[in-house]
Design a protein around this motif. Structure first.
Motif, short mmCIF file in Angstrom:
data_model
loop_
_atom_site.label_atom_id
_atom_site.label_comp_id
_atom_site.label_asym_id
_atom_site.label_seq_id
_atom_site.Cartn_x
_atom_site.Cartn_y
_atom_site.Cartn_z
N VAL A 38 1.93 66.17 -36.27
CA VAL A 38 1.81 65.72 -37.66
C VAL A 38 2.92 66.36 -38.48
O VAL A 38 3.09 67.58 -38.47
CB VAL A 38 0.43 66.12 -38.26
CG1 VAL A 38 0.30 65.61 -39.68
CG2 VAL A 38 -0.71 65.62 -37.40
N ASN A 39 3.67 65.51 -39.20
CA ASN A 39 4.75 65.98 -40.05
C ASN A 39 4.42 65.70 -41.51
O ASN A 39 4.26 64.55 -41.91
CB ASN A 39 6.07 65.31 -39.67
CG ASN A 39 7.22 65.81 -40.52
OD1 ASN A 39 7.19 66.92 -41.03
ND2 ASN A 39 8.25 64.98 -40.66
N PHE A 40 4.35 66.78 -42.30
CA PHE A 40 4.07 66.66 -43.72
C PHE A 40 5.33 66.72 -44.57
O PHE A 40 5.27 66.62 -45.79
CB PHE A 40 3.13 67.79 -44.17
CG PHE A 40 1.76 67.71 -43.55
CD1 PHE A 40 0.80 66.88 -44.07
CD2 PHE A 40 1.45 68.49 -42.45
CE1 PHE A 40 -0.47 66.80 -43.51
CE2 PHE A 40 0.18 68.43 -41.88
CZ PHE A 40 -0.77 67.58 -42.41
N GLY A 41 6.51 66.88 -43.94
CA GLY A 41 7.74 67.09 -44.69
C GLY A 41 8.45 65.84 -45.15
O GLY A 41 9.33 65.90 -45.99
N ALA A 42 8.11 64.71 -44.60
CA ALA A 42 8.78 63.45 -44.96
C ALA A 42 8.11 62.86 -46.21
O ALA A 42 7.11 63.37 -46.70
CB ALA A 42 8.70 62.47 -43.79
N SER A 43 8.68 61.76 -46.70
CA SER A 43 8.10 61.11 -47.89
C SER A 43 6.71 60.55 -47.59
O SER A 43 5.89 60.41 -48.49
CB SER A 43 9.02 60.02 -48.40
OG SER A 43 9.28 59.07 -47.38
N THR A 44 6.45 60.22 -46.32
CA THR A 44 5.11 59.82 -45.89
C THR A 44 4.74 60.69 -44.69
O THR A 44 5.60 61.19 -43.97
CB THR A 44 5.05 58.34 -45.47
OG1 THR A 44 5.95 58.13 -44.37
CG2 THR A 44 5.43 57.43 -46.61
N ILE A 45 3.47 60.87 -44.47
CA ILE A 45 3.02 61.68 -43.34
C ILE A 45 3.32 60.93 -42.04
O ILE A 45 3.01 59.74 -41.92
CB ILE A 45 1.52 61.99 -43.44
CG1 ILE A 45 1.27 62.87 -44.65
CG2 ILE A 45 1.02 62.68 -42.18
CD1 ILE A 45 -0.19 63.15 -44.93
N GLN A 46 3.96 61.62 -41.11
CA GLN A 46 4.25 61.04 -39.80
C GLN A 46 3.27 61.61 -38.79
O GLN A 46 3.02 62.82 -38.77
CB GLN A 46 5.66 61.39 -39.34
CG GLN A 46 6.77 60.82 -40.20
CD GLN A 46 8.11 61.35 -39.73
OE1 GLN A 46 8.37 62.54 -39.85
NE2 GLN A 46 8.93 60.48 -39.19
N ILE A 47 2.73 60.74 -37.93
CA ILE A 47 1.80 61.18 -36.89
C ILE A 47 2.22 60.55 -35.57
O ILE A 47 2.45 59.34 -35.50
CB ILE A 47 0.36 60.77 -37.23
CG1 ILE A 47 -0.07 61.41 -38.55
CG2 ILE A 47 -0.59 61.15 -36.10
CD1 ILE A 47 -1.39 60.92 -39.08
N LYS A 48 2.31 61.38 -34.53
CA LYS A 48 2.61 60.88 -33.19
C LYS A 48 1.59 61.47 -32.23
O LYS A 48 1.26 62.65 -32.32
CB LYS A 48 4.01 61.30 -32.73
CG LYS A 48 5.11 60.53 -33.37
CD LYS A 48 6.40 60.77 -32.64
CE LYS A 48 7.47 59.83 -33.18
NZ LYS A 48 8.66 59.85 -32.36
N ARG A 49 1.13 60.65 -31.32
CA ARG A 49 0.18 61.12 -30.31
C ARG A 49 0.92 61.26 -28.99
O ARG A 49 1.72 60.40 -28.61
CB ARG A 49 -0.96 60.12 -30.15
CG ARG A 49 -1.97 60.57 -29.12
CD ARG A 49 -3.17 59.61 -29.11
NE ARG A 49 -4.12 60.06 -28.13
CZ ARG A 49 -4.31 59.48 -26.94
NH1 ARG A 49 -3.59 58.43 -26.60
NH2 ARG A 49 -5.20 59.96 -26.10
#
Length: 91
Positions: free
Chosen positions: A72-83
């Motif tokens: 989970v990445n909170f640093g971008a303009s939108t939250i990115q999630i990869k499984r």
């Protein structure tokens, strides 16, 4: 962590992971969150996720023998999630 507790899920934060090679400790890492000893959640705060972040999570899965992970990445303009998923086969 509070949400896991409220939903009766066991979760541990900053879980130490030790890596050994031929019975010698060669590295120590920390998994951000492990839920129910079944899922590793790795948290980032970067502009964009890259391959190194995915490799890090897969390495944690390998070390622990856990099959499922979420990046989970909170640093971008939108939250990115990869499984990430792997089938662990002990040698």
């Amino acid at each position: 962590m509070r949400e896991f507790e409220l939903n009766d899920l066991y979760a541990a934060a900053e879980v130490p992971l030790c890596v050994s090679y031929k019975d010698v400790l060669v590295g120590e890492f920390r998994a951000d969150i492990i839920v129910e000893n079944r899922v590793i959640i790795e948290l980032k705060a970067v502009e964009a996720l890259n391959k190194a972040h995915e490799v890090q999570l897969v390495n944690y899965l390998t070390i622990t023998g856990i099959d499922s992970g979420i990046l989970v990445n909170f640093g971008a303009s939108t939250i990115q999630i990869k499984r990430k998923y792997r089938v662990y086969t002990p040698k």
